[in-house]
Design a protein around this motif. Structure first.
Motif, mmCIF file in Angstrom:
data_model
loop_
_atom_site.group_PDB
_atom_site.id
_atom_site.type_symbol
_atom_site.label_atom_id
_atom_site.label_comp_id
_atom_site.label_asym_id
_atom_site.label_seq_id
_atom_site.Cartn_x
_atom_site.Cartn_y
_atom_site.Cartn_z
ATOM 1 N N ASN A 197 -1.497 17.732 62.176
ATOM 2 C CA ASN A 197 -0.058 17.598 61.897
ATOM 3 C C ASN A 197 0.426 17.886 60.620
ATOM 4 O O ASN A 197 1.286 18.476 60.251
ATOM 5 C CB ASN A 197 0.507 16.442 62.653
ATOM 6 N N GLY A 198 -0.227 17.074 59.754
ATOM 7 C CA GLY A 198 0.189 17.112 58.227
ATOM 8 C C GLY A 198 -0.091 18.183 57.546
ATOM 9 O O GLY A 198 0.870 18.660 56.766
ATOM 10 N N ARG A 199 -1.110 18.802 57.891
ATOM 11 C CA ARG A 199 -1.575 20.207 57.199
ATOM 12 C C ARG A 199 -0.687 21.515 57.686
ATOM 13 O O ARG A 199 -0.248 22.230 57.163
ATOM 14 C CB ARG A 199 -2.770 20.633 57.475
ATOM 15 N N TRP A 200 -0.246 21.257 58.990
ATOM 16 C CA TRP A 200 0.830 22.117 59.666
ATOM 17 C C TRP A 200 2.072 22.079 58.764
ATOM 18 O O TRP A 200 2.714 23.215 58.337
ATOM 19 C CB TRP A 200 0.962 21.864 61.106
ATOM 20 N N ASN A 205 -2.590 2.143 57.755
ATOM 21 C CA ASN A 205 -2.893 2.316 56.463
ATOM 22 C C ASN A 205 -2.138 3.262 55.721
ATOM 23 O O ASN A 205 -2.015 3.417 54.692
ATOM 24 C CB ASN A 205 -4.250 2.081 55.872
ATOM 25 N N ARG A 206 -1.449 4.225 56.475
ATOM 26 C CA ARG A 206 -0.501 5.526 56.055
ATOM 27 C C ARG A 206 0.680 4.763 55.344
ATOM 28 O O ARG A 206 0.846 3.622 55.594
ATOM 29 C CB ARG A 206 -0.393 6.322 57.050
ATOM 30 N N PRO A 207 1.334 5.583 54.465
ATOM 31 C CA PRO A 207 2.541 5.101 53.958
ATOM 32 C C PRO A 207 3.481 4.824 55.284
ATOM 33 O O PRO A 207 3.580 5.108 56.260
ATOM 34 C CB PRO A 207 3.048 6.411 53.341
HETATM 35 C C1 IPE Z 1 -2.902 13.633 63.304
HETATM 36 O O1 IPE Z 1 -2.379 14.570 62.309
HETATM 37 C C2 IPE Z 1 -1.938 12.782 63.896
HETATM 38 C C3 IPE Z 1 -2.108 11.297 63.227
HETATM 39 C C4 IPE Z 1 -3.142 11.026 62.841
HETATM 40 C C5 IPE Z 1 -1.096 10.302 63.717
HETATM 41 P P1 IPE Z 1 -2.728 14.165 60.887
HETATM 42 O O2 IPE Z 1 -1.412 13.389 60.336
HETATM 43 O O3 IPE Z 1 -3.807 13.329 60.572
HETATM 44 O O4 IPE Z 1 -2.558 15.539 60.107
HETATM 45 P P2 IPE Z 1 -3.399 15.992 58.804
HETATM 46 O O5 IPE Z 1 -5.055 15.485 59.344
HETATM 47 O O6 IPE Z 1 -2.924 15.349 57.532
HETATM 48 O O7 IPE Z 1 -3.321 17.466 58.837
#
Ligand code: IPE
Ligand code: IPE
Ligand code: MG
Length: 246
Positions: free
Chosen positions: A22-25, A70-72
């Motif tokens: 999701n984050g890379r998208w 542990n994410r922001p």
């Molecule tokens: C997966 O996408 C969703 C969760 C872990 C909540 P990410 O957020 O890990 O996406 P990337 O790996 O940073 O692209």
């Protein structure tokens, strides 16, 4: 159509998915990470439908790991709000479609409002008999195993059992996934080739399928492709090919 084709084949009873990317998208589209997660929630809804249409019985979705705490702070609270919103928006539809909802993970870490809404959704869908959707939420596999061992020791203290007869089945009954068959197929999106603390015990003989597609771009057709790929594999469970064929 691919769905008709895979319906002729051996359908996995349980498919587990590590919904990653999701984050890379979001980065690719010059958007904040939370928009990636919102798109990811839409993709998840599509895959629930796809699984139900294909006749899969159990679908486990890795939505949030214990490590993800542990994410922001902003991302964590954004994800929790998104979960509340998605549940509220999609729940009536899921109920109508006979979906039963379960969760696995350490629910004691969840904010109170999320916990209450999740519990409510589980209770409301408990008598549904269609697809079972299992959301791995605040889930960690090592923590699940340690938790199981603690509970086994507790029950032994209260009521000593025959250790000689303690077996895999008995151990499994102490996991969050008790009563759920092991997944035959595990899918991970986004090109990462790792398990990230997901279902370590349960996937010991699962077929693994990795794709570079980022989760928000993952479609029903991609899900069916993964199942088609699974159907072409020979699962030998330690035997030789000739034994499996006969
Ligand atoms: C997966 O996408 C969703 C969760 C872990 C909540 P990410 O957020 O890990 O996406 P990337 O790996 O940073 O692209
Ligand atoms: C695994 O993805 C957890 C979920 C998909 C919910 P992560 O993105 O958190 O995993 P790592 O950190 O890349 O291993
Ligand atoms: Mg990730």
């Amino acid at each position: 159509m691919l769905i008709d084709e895979i319906k002729q084949g051996n359908m996995p009873e349980h498919v587990a998915v590590i919904m990653d990317g999701n984050g890379r998208w979001a980065k690719q589209h010059n958007k904040p990470r939370l928009e990636g997660h919102a798109k990811g929630a839409v993709a998840a809804r599509q895959i629930v439908e796809a699984a139900a249409e294909a006749g899969v019985k159990y679908l486990t979705l890795y939505a949030f790991s214990v490590e993800n705490w542990n994410r922001p702070k902003d991302e964590v609270s954004g994800l929790m709000s998104l979960l509340l919103k998605s549940l509220a928006e999609q729940f009536d539809d899921l109920i109508k479609n006979n979906v039963r909802l379960l969760t696995i993970g350490d629910s004691s870490l969840l904010p109170q409002d999320v916990l209450l809404q999740v519990q409510h959704a589980i209770a409301r869908s408990s008598s549904n008999t269609g697809l079972t959707v299992i959301i791995a939420l605040s889930y960690g596999s090592r923590q699940e195993i340690v938790n199981a061992v603690k509970n086994i020791l507790q029950s032994y203290k209260q009521n000593p059992f025959d250790i000689e007869n303690f077996d895999e089945e008995k151990f499994s009954s102490y996991l969050y996934t008790k009563d759920i068959p092991d997944p035959e197929l595990l899918i991970r999106t986004s090109g990462e080739i790792r398990i990230s603390n997901f279902l370590l015990w349960q996937i010991s003989y699962s077929e693994l399928y990795f794709t570079d597609i980022l989760w928000p771009d993952f479609t029903k057709e991609d899900f069916y492709k993964a199942i088609a790929n699974y159907q072409h594999r020979e699962r030998r469970f330690g035997k030789i090919s000739e034994q499996v064929k006969s």
